[in-house]
Design an enzyme around this catalytic site. Structure first.
Site, mmCIF file in Angstrom:
data_model
loop_
_atom_site.group_PDB
_atom_site.id
_atom_site.type_symbol
_atom_site.label_atom_id
_atom_site.label_comp_id
_atom_site.label_asym_id
_atom_site.label_seq_id
_atom_site.Cartn_x
_atom_site.Cartn_y
_atom_site.Cartn_z
ATOM 1 N N GLY A 9 0.713 -1.129 0.082
ATOM 2 C CA GLY A 9 0.277 -0.132 -0.060
ATOM 3 C C GLY A 9 0.727 1.185 0.136
ATOM 4 O O GLY A 9 1.832 1.372 -0.628
ATOM 5 N N CYS A 10 0.374 2.310 0.448
ATOM 6 C CA CYS A 10 1.158 3.650 0.635
ATOM 7 C C CYS A 10 2.525 3.617 1.366
ATOM 8 O O CYS A 10 2.537 2.754 2.453
ATOM 9 C CB CYS A 10 0.253 4.604 1.613
ATOM 10 S SG CYS A 10 1.039 5.953 1.821
ATOM 11 N N PHE A 11 3.461 3.938 0.672
ATOM 12 C CA PHE A 11 4.798 3.508 1.174
ATOM 13 C C PHE A 11 5.090 4.348 2.541
ATOM 14 O O PHE A 11 5.927 3.969 3.301
ATOM 15 C CB PHE A 11 5.826 3.554 0.452
ATOM 16 C CG PHE A 11 5.909 5.082 -0.531
ATOM 17 C CD1 PHE A 11 5.560 6.393 -0.165
ATOM 18 C CD2 PHE A 11 6.600 4.835 -1.953
ATOM 19 C CE1 PHE A 11 5.769 7.470 -1.011
ATOM 20 C CE2 PHE A 11 6.602 6.030 -2.630
ATOM 21 C CZ PHE A 11 6.213 7.177 -2.289
ATOM 22 N N TRP A 12 4.207 5.418 2.522
ATOM 23 C CA TRP A 12 4.504 6.276 3.838
ATOM 24 C C TRP A 12 3.999 5.497 5.078
ATOM 25 O O TRP A 12 4.750 5.410 6.130
ATOM 26 C CB TRP A 12 3.531 7.491 3.976
ATOM 27 C CG TRP A 12 3.964 8.492 2.908
ATOM 28 C CD1 TRP A 12 5.163 8.630 2.175
ATOM 29 C CD2 TRP A 12 3.048 9.586 2.469
ATOM 30 N NE1 TRP A 12 5.025 9.753 1.317
ATOM 31 C CE2 TRP A 12 3.602 10.170 1.395
ATOM 32 C CE3 TRP A 12 1.531 9.869 2.674
ATOM 33 C CZ2 TRP A 12 3.037 11.378 0.717
ATOM 34 C CZ3 TRP A 12 1.031 10.730 1.933
ATOM 35 C CH2 TRP A 12 1.804 11.656 0.963
#
Length: 175
Positions: A9-12
């Protein structure tokens, strides 16, 4: 030190969790698995490049094993939703293990099989397991994003709850 590359998902979100593990260092957000050389965040977010948002990091196998890293990977996202994690939708948010060698490939495939056989989730696991061809580092503004931007709305409402849950589950593995 060895390297690992995961997309969940979102790399953050993924970066914020893995950088808190003992034995893990140099966590970088980036892109892999697509066709365009040196893609930008905007290009990857368009969904047209074929890249996934990923993290790549170094780890010390004397402190944390690849199996333990896979456990964190699979327990911190939904590996049954194709090209989606929560409200983040598109191929760039797919669940993927990019392996660096045959050992990582075998461990990832074995772990995926065991999870599938366990029927923990009502739907099949769709996590892609592919060789790492190229990792492109994301732009510098994505480095350490959650820690630098925790009051930003996405971080406060999406990343923070994931990090808190992660810290409770993996308390014994935190640095």
């Amino acid at each position: 030190m060895e390297k690992a590359t995961f997309g969940s998902g979102c790399f953050w979100c993924t970066e914020a969790m893995f950088q808190r593990l003992k034995g893990v260092s140099n966590v970088k957000s980036g892109y892999s698995g697509g066709a365009k050389d040196n893609p930008t965040y905007k290009e990857v977010c368009s969904g047209d490049t074929g890249h996934a948002e990923v993290i790549q990091f170094d780890y010390d196998p004397n402190i944390i094993s690849y199996d333990e890293l896979l456990e964190v990977f699979w327990k911190t996202h939904d590996p049954t939703t194709l090209n989606r994690q929560g409200n983040d939708v598109g191929t760039q948010y797919r669940s993927v293990v990019f392996y660096h060698n045959d050992s990582q490939k075998a461990l990832a495939e074995s772990y995926k099989q065991k999870l599938g056989d366990s029927n923990i989730w009502p739907d099949p696991i769709v996590t892609e397991i592919s060789p790492l061809n190229v990792f492109y580092e994301a732009e510098v503004e994505h480095d350490d994003y959650y820690n630098q931007n925790s009051s930003q709305p996405y971080c406060a409402f999406v990343v923070a709850p994931k990090v808190e849950k992660f810290k409770k589950i993996f308390e014994d593995k935190l640095s």
